[in-house]
Scaffold this active site. Structure first.
Site, short mmCIF file in Angstrom:
data_model
loop_
_atom_site.label_atom_id
_atom_site.label_comp_id
_atom_site.label_asym_id
_atom_site.label_seq_id
_atom_site.Cartn_x
_atom_site.Cartn_y
_atom_site.Cartn_z
N ASP A 1 44.99 44.53 48.84
CA ASP A 1 44.73 45.40 47.59
C ASP A 1 45.82 45.14 46.39
O ASP A 1 47.06 44.80 46.57
CB ASP A 1 45.42 46.94 48.45
CG ASP A 1 45.15 47.93 47.42
OD1 ASP A 1 44.26 47.92 46.68
OD2 ASP A 1 45.82 49.04 47.58
N GLU B 1 38.86 43.88 38.95
CA GLU B 1 38.84 45.03 38.22
C GLU B 1 38.70 44.81 36.61
O GLU B 1 39.12 44.00 36.19
CB GLU B 1 40.05 45.70 38.85
CG GLU B 1 40.27 47.19 38.01
CD GLU B 1 41.30 47.89 38.43
OE1 GLU B 1 41.71 48.00 39.57
OE2 GLU B 1 41.92 48.95 37.56
P1 13P Z 1 45.33 56.93 46.04
O1 13P Z 1 46.73 56.89 45.61
O2 13P Z 1 44.47 57.82 45.25
O3 13P Z 1 45.13 57.15 47.63
O4 13P Z 1 44.67 55.59 45.79
C1 13P Z 1 44.98 54.40 46.61
C2 13P Z 1 44.48 53.29 46.09
O5 13P Z 1 43.78 52.95 45.08
C3 13P Z 1 44.86 51.87 46.69
O6 13P Z 1 44.39 50.68 45.87
O1 G3H Z 2 47.15 51.43 44.78
C1 G3H Z 2 48.67 51.47 45.44
C2 G3H Z 2 48.33 51.56 46.58
O2 G3H Z 2 48.65 52.94 47.05
C3 G3H Z 2 49.58 50.86 47.47
O3 G3H Z 2 50.74 51.39 47.10
O4 G3H Z 2 52.28 49.57 46.51
O5 G3H Z 2 53.24 51.26 47.57
O6 G3H Z 2 51.91 49.91 48.96
P1 G3H Z 2 52.05 50.66 47.59
ZN ZN Z 3 44.25 51.00 43.84
#
Ligand code: 13P
Ligand code: G3H
Ligand code: ZN
Length: 327
Positions: free
Chosen positions: A88, A140
């Protein structure tokens, strides 16, 4: 065998008018809660790992825990649970490469804060390496407000995706899916009270998502999977429970579930949820600790936290994403 890319999942989701849930994982209880729901619901699943999650738990621990979930599903539920393991918000080629080399089947390169040409160049570099290794890439265009890993984006600096850029971006990068900005936002405070109206009960109602932008993007990219980040709904019952048991989360607000359901029925094939997991787990752990002040065994309070995640994820799969029964 059951750790797969998102390619087939997205194709079926696009054709079937539903979305796959992409849930952020940081420890064993979160992975178990999500996977137990996916097994019961027979739902395809994306587990995603942020840079911060890797720093907290260590890549190898998370990978092995996910492999354990797949094995557990096979042995104890007789079910070949299809899981895509995704990075992510990857912010560099090196981070994406490390995740690809470490067994992830999907990575996101998030160069959305860079100028268009730089975003294309970095995304292209990641796509070339990923595709050579059988891994898919999410990119993105447009910037969400809120917290993206350690980067904070203010509402003023966020911008909707410009549909006129998407065809060139996808063609030149070769990315497999595209995250767009249509008004979702990261975290549990997606909008200020000033940006919202209030319903009869005084609950904040956020501005609607820009479905016109989504529709124009989809018209220009027929059949192409779109991703929504920042898609937690911030259920008010969790916020109220957190506040009742010693927390302090005034004016937390998320994206209404009916709008996410609508997006899932269109070209959105992946919906990212992290904050709702955090809220569900924290609310139930707070409740447990407040009601059992003498307990100090972590298993005692982590258990209701894990159960709350399972219940919440099952609800999302059935009522919001529409992916229940699709594996
Ligand atoms: P939320 O903070 O809305 O759960 O979004 C999570 C997200 O986009 C992780 O990449
Ligand atoms: O988009 C971000 C996610 O919610 C991940 O959050 O960087 O605190 O693990 P984090
Ligand atoms: Zn995100």
């Amino acid at each position: 065998m059951a750790i797969v890319t998102s390619k087939e999942m997205f194709q079926k989701a696009y054709d079937g008018g539903y979305a796959i849930g992409a849930f952020n994982v940081n420890n064993m209880e979160i992975i178990q809660g999500i996977c137990d729901a996916a097994i019961e619901q027979r739902a395809p699943l994306i587990l995603q790992v942020s840079k911060g999650a890797r720093k907290y738990a260590n890549h190898i621990y998370l990978m092995k825990l996910i492999e354990a979930a797949v094995e557990d599903a096979e042995q104890n539920a007789g079910f070949d649970l299809p899981i895509c393991v995704h990075l992510d918000h990857g912010d560099s080629f090196e981070l994406c490469k490390s995740c690809i080399d470490g067994g992830f089947t999907s990575v996101m390169i998030d160069a959305s804060s860079k100028p268009f040409e730089e975003n294309i160049a970095l995304t292209r570099q990641v796509v070339t390496y990923a595709h050579d290794h059988g891994v898919v890439v999410e990119a993105e265009l447009g910037t969400l407000a809120g917290v993206e890993d350690e980067v904070k984006v203010s509402a003023e600096d966020s911008s909707y995706t410009r549909p006129e850029e998407v065809e060139e971006f996808v063609t030149r990068t070769g990315c497999d899916s595209l995250a767009i900005a249509i008004g979702t936002s990261h975290g549990a405070y997606k909008f200020t009270p000033e940006q919202c109206t209030r319903n009869e009960q005084g609950i904040l109602v956020p501005p609607p998502l820009r479905f016109d932008v989504l529709e124009e993007v989809s018209r220009r990219l027929p059949g192409f999977p779109i991703v929504l980040h920042g898609s937690s709904s911030v259920p008010q019952e969790f916020v109220a429970k957190i506040n009742r048991f010693g927390g302090k989360m005034p004016d937390a607000v998320g994206i209404p579930e009916e709008q996410l359901r609508k997006a899932a029925s269109l070209s959105v094939c992946k919906i990212n949820i992290d904050s709702d997991l955090r809220l569900a787990m924290t609310a139930n752990i707070r409740e447990y600790l407040a009601e059992h002040p003498a307990d100090f065994d972590p298993r005692a309070y982590l258990k209701p936290g894990r159960q709350a995640i399972k219940d919440m994820v099952a609800h999302k799969m059935i009522d919001v994403l529409g992916c229940s029964g699709k594996a």
